[in-house]
Write a protein that holds these residues in place. Sequence first.
Motif, PDB file in Angstrom:
ATOM      1  N   GLN A   1       5.309  -3.425  10.743  1.00 11.06           N
ATOM      2  CA  GLN A   1       4.373  -3.082   9.664  1.00 11.06           C
ATOM      3  C   GLN A   1       2.886  -1.880  10.193  1.00 11.06           C
ATOM      4  O   GLN A   1       3.088  -1.200   9.388  1.00 11.06           O
ATOM      5  N   LEU A   2       2.574  -2.235  11.041  1.00 12.35           N
ATOM      6  CA  LEU A   2       1.331  -0.995  12.004  1.00 12.35           C
ATOM      7  C   LEU A   2       2.406   0.286  11.777  1.00 12.35           C
ATOM      8  O   LEU A   2       1.864   1.704  11.347  1.00 12.35           O
ATOM      9  N   ASP A   3       4.128   0.086  12.648  1.00  6.71           N
ATOM     10  CA  ASP A   3       4.248   1.937  12.151  1.00  6.71           C
ATOM     11  C   ASP A   3       4.205   2.388  10.997  1.00  6.71           C
ATOM     12  O   ASP A   3       4.205   3.276  10.757  1.00  6.71           O
ATOM     13  N   ASP A   4       4.986   1.910   9.778  1.00  8.31           N
ATOM     14  CA  ASP A   4       4.726   2.075   8.755  1.00  8.31           C
ATOM     15  C   ASP A   4       3.319   2.508   7.756  1.00  8.31           C
ATOM     16  O   ASP A   4       3.449   3.300   7.525  1.00  8.31           O
ATOM     17  N   GLU A   5       2.257   1.484   8.549  1.00 10.50           N
ATOM     18  CA  GLU A   5       1.244   2.715   7.995  1.00 10.50           C
ATOM     19  C   GLU A   5       0.850   4.032   8.431  1.00 10.50           C
ATOM     20  O   GLU A   5       0.194   4.572   7.840  1.00 10.50           O
ATOM     21  N   ASN A   6       0.978   4.035  10.699  1.00  9.01           N
ATOM     22  CA  ASN A   6       1.086   4.963  10.645  1.00  9.01           C
ATOM     23  C   ASN A   6       1.637   6.068  10.017  1.00  9.01           C
ATOM     24  O   ASN A   6       1.264   6.955   9.742  1.00  9.01           O
TER      25      ASN A   6
ATOM     26  N   SER B   1       0.759  -1.298   0.253  1.00 11.66           N
ATOM     27  CA  SER B   1       0.235  -0.036  -0.052  1.00 11.66           C
ATOM     28  C   SER B   1       0.600   1.164  -0.022  1.00 11.66           C
ATOM     29  O   SER B   1       2.341   1.233   0.231  1.00 11.66           O
ATOM     30  N   THR B   2       0.308   2.327  -0.918  1.00 18.16           N
ATOM     31  CA  THR B   2       0.962   3.591  -0.486  1.00 18.16           C
ATOM     32  C   THR B   2       0.024   4.524   0.247  1.00 18.16           C
ATOM     33  O   THR B   2      -1.427   5.191  -0.266  1.00 18.16           O
ATOM     34  N   ALA B   3       0.481   5.467   1.322  1.00 21.11           N
ATOM     35  CA  ALA B   3      -0.374   6.955   1.374  1.00 21.11           C
ATOM     36  C   ALA B   3       0.333   7.562   0.590  1.00 21.11           C
ATOM     37  O   ALA B   3       0.669   8.358   0.035  1.00 21.11           O
ATOM     38  N   PHE B   4      -1.127   7.991  -0.437  1.00 23.42           N
ATOM     39  CA  PHE B   4      -0.943   9.471  -1.292  1.00 23.42           C
ATOM     40  C   PHE B   4      -1.347  10.674  -0.999  1.00 23.42           C
ATOM     41  O   PHE B   4      -2.752  10.508   0.004  1.00 23.42           O
ATOM     42  N   VAL B   5      -0.864  11.643  -0.824  1.00 23.53           N
ATOM     43  CA  VAL B   5      -1.548  12.970  -1.230  1.00 23.53           C
ATOM     44  C   VAL B   5      -1.808  13.695  -2.312  1.00 23.53           C
ATOM     45  O   VAL B   5      -0.885  14.350  -3.370  1.00 23.53           O
ATOM     46  N   THR B   6      -2.690  14.108  -2.936  1.00 20.55           N
ATOM     47  CA  THR B   6      -2.822  14.784  -4.095  1.00 20.55           C
ATOM     48  C   THR B   6      -3.143  15.926  -3.548  1.00 20.55           C
ATOM     49  O   THR B   6      -4.552  16.400  -3.303  1.00 20.55           O
TER      50      THR B   6
ATOM     51  N   THR C   1      -0.192   6.944   6.521  1.00 29.00           N
ATOM     52  CA  THR C   1      -1.066   8.232   7.233  1.00 29.00           C
ATOM     53  C   THR C   1      -0.919   9.665   7.638  1.00 29.00           C
ATOM     54  O   THR C   1      -1.649  10.398   7.263  1.00 29.00           O
ATOM     55  N   ARG C   2      -0.674   9.287   8.721  1.00 23.31           N
ATOM     56  CA  ARG C   2      -0.264  10.418   9.391  1.00 23.31           C
ATOM     57  C   ARG C   2       0.638  11.427   8.839  1.00 23.31           C
ATOM     58  O   ARG C   2       0.607  12.772   8.609  1.00 23.31           O
ATOM     59  N   GLY C   3       1.944  10.553   7.377  1.00 25.16           N
ATOM     60  CA  GLY C   3       2.706  11.981   6.882  1.00 25.16           C
ATOM     61  C   GLY C   3       2.029  12.642   6.131  1.00 25.16           C
ATOM     62  O   GLY C   3       1.740  14.219   5.381  1.00 25.16           O
ATOM     63  N   MET C   4       0.693  11.977   4.736  1.00 24.32           N
ATOM     64  CA  MET C   4      -0.330  12.086   4.646  1.00 24.32           C
ATOM     65  C   MET C   4      -0.719  13.920   5.049  1.00 24.32           C
ATOM     66  O   MET C   4      -1.261  14.503   4.566  1.00 24.32           O
ATOM     67  N   LEU C   5      -1.239  13.449   6.299  1.00 23.23           N
ATOM     68  CA  LEU C   5      -1.736  14.252   6.603  1.00 23.23           C
ATOM     69  C   LEU C   5      -1.103  15.291   7.032  1.00 23.23           C
ATOM     70  O   LEU C   5      -1.175  16.957   7.130  1.00 23.23           O
TER      71      LEU C   5
END
Length: 222
Positions: free
Chosen positions: A57-62, A23-28, A65-69
């Motif tokens: 894995q949970l750290d990476d997802e967090n 998965s990728t957290a994506f910011v457009t 997500t937080r980076g996107m915001l």
Amino acid sequence: MSTHRPFSRFAIPRAFCLGLAWSTAFVTLSGCAPLIVGGVVVATGLSVLDRRTTGTQLDDENIETRGMLRLKERLGDRAHVSIVSYNRQVLLTGEVLSEQDRQLAEQAIAGLDNVRSIINELAVLGHSTLTQQSSDVGVTMRVKTSMIDSRDLNAHVVKVVTERGVVYLMGRVTEREADRATDIARRTSGVQKVVRLFELISEEERLALENPGRKRPGQPAY
């Protein structure tokens, strides 16, 4: 320049394998986000086939997500940024309008908890088009499919990210696996360049990660 800091095939149906792709957290940051975006990997969620711990894995997802915001807060609508975290190493790809924004994006991610290192591949360019973003999706899917079809590579341990035809490869892999994944990516249509961001491990480490209950030679039995 990028910021680089120290850092068997399974008998599973292809549809399921693609569902477990990364998965990728994506910011457009330019209005409404399209359903298909650049810097793409395929799905979300934890994977039992991953060589990271569940906690990592949970750290990476967090982080994603937080980076996107945080990037949305700092850059508003003037950037197009993809965030991918693997083993707490963060890859930033996409486009920003100025060098100042490029550095601002990196600083924003550096301020997050658990970030080990940042690889800043953001380009100072106009935003990529929907056509380019869709093309990147296709490249990612073709690379992942070729890896799944390969008889000598575990595709689940390689994360594939594509931006403007440049394929970034991440994962905890042996040197043999790294070379094989790189060769597959380079042979895939639409790939302009391959950038290796692997964390190399030994064959002994690979065996221990894939067989956590397996007794190592010389290890006493209990």
